[in-house]
Design a protein around this motif. Sequence first.
Motif, short mmCIF file in Angstrom:
data_model
loop_
_atom_site.label_atom_id
_atom_site.label_comp_id
_atom_site.label_asym_id
_atom_site.label_seq_id
_atom_site.Cartn_x
_atom_site.Cartn_y
_atom_site.Cartn_z
N TRP A 44 19.97 -6.28 -21.65
CA TRP A 44 19.16 -7.36 -21.10
C TRP A 44 19.99 -8.62 -20.90
O TRP A 44 19.76 -9.65 -21.52
N GLN A 46 21.02 -12.01 -19.48
CA GLN A 46 20.32 -13.09 -18.77
C GLN A 46 20.66 -14.43 -19.41
O GLN A 46 20.98 -14.50 -20.59
N LEU A 48 20.01 -17.92 -21.20
CA LEU A 48 18.99 -18.44 -22.11
C LEU A 48 18.84 -19.95 -22.00
O LEU A 48 17.81 -20.51 -22.38
N LYS A 158 9.95 -14.64 -28.28
CA LYS A 158 10.51 -15.76 -27.55
C LYS A 158 11.80 -16.25 -28.21
O LYS A 158 11.82 -16.55 -29.41
N THR A 171 14.78 -24.56 -24.24
CA THR A 171 14.49 -23.54 -23.22
C THR A 171 14.02 -22.27 -23.91
O THR A 171 14.65 -21.81 -24.86
N ARG A 172 12.91 -21.70 -23.41
CA ARG A 172 12.35 -20.50 -24.02
C ARG A 172 12.46 -19.31 -23.06
O ARG A 172 12.17 -19.45 -21.87
N THR A 173 12.88 -18.18 -23.61
CA THR A 173 13.00 -16.94 -22.85
C THR A 173 12.20 -15.87 -23.57
O THR A 173 12.36 -15.68 -24.78
N THR A 174 11.37 -15.15 -22.84
CA THR A 174 10.50 -14.14 -23.46
C THR A 174 11.09 -12.74 -23.29
O THR A 174 11.43 -12.33 -22.19
N LEU A 175 11.21 -12.03 -24.42
CA LEU A 175 11.64 -10.64 -24.42
C LEU A 175 10.46 -9.75 -24.79
O LEU A 175 9.49 -10.20 -25.43
#
Length: 233
Positions: A44, A46, A48, A158, A171-175
């Motif tokens: 994955w 990407q 962040l 997150k 900054t929030r990234t959802t997995l």
Amino acid sequence: MNFFSGGPRERPLFPVPEQELYAFNGRHWTDAPREHIVPAVLPWAQPLGRSERTIVALRAVEVWPEAVTLRITVYSRESLVDDPAEGLIDHRRVTDYNGLLIGVLYADGSRASSESVSVPSASEPDGPVLRAQAVGGTRFAVEHEVFLWPLPSAGPLKLVVQWRDRGIEETRTTLDGGAIRAAAKDAAEIWPGLGKRQAGGLPVRRVGKQVALTPDWGTAVARADAPETAPGE
């Protein structure tokens, strides 16, 4: 005449922890069981968090039976550190909120972050564990392992990143927590059937003509009058 002329070396008196691998101790919250398990890998990759000259990126997710390792690399157009082994995600007793911070938010609201010092414990913690360490790279791309326990539930996980000194606001990234849990079943055991370390056992090793208890089991003790063989041999 043999090409390699040296004879066999003297073997240690008994196997010691540094020379003999025992079965996994079951403390999944202390560290990734890399000596016992091949993790499942989720590719994955990407970003962040990013600014004009810096990017914090997830490169992969390694999934263990009960934990996760996030492979995170920081990229920059200017030198980040003189020694990449120093790392950039730092556990401090007094948090530097201008530095690089990383955290996780589980679907049930529990959380963990690099704000606090995370020390491995003998007993299972009440809440999630997050522990970061540098694993190399260059001055312009510093690699980290972020160990996370336990596995997330089947919901959003997150990742939260902030680095004010580099112009990266929170900054929030959802997995996908469900996909992570599903991958855990593909983590493979390397050495099935390993023997367990005996409770209270004290492996010994030869030190010249002495016998010493191994430091891993507590305070090392060496006696000049110790016999060449272990008691009961």
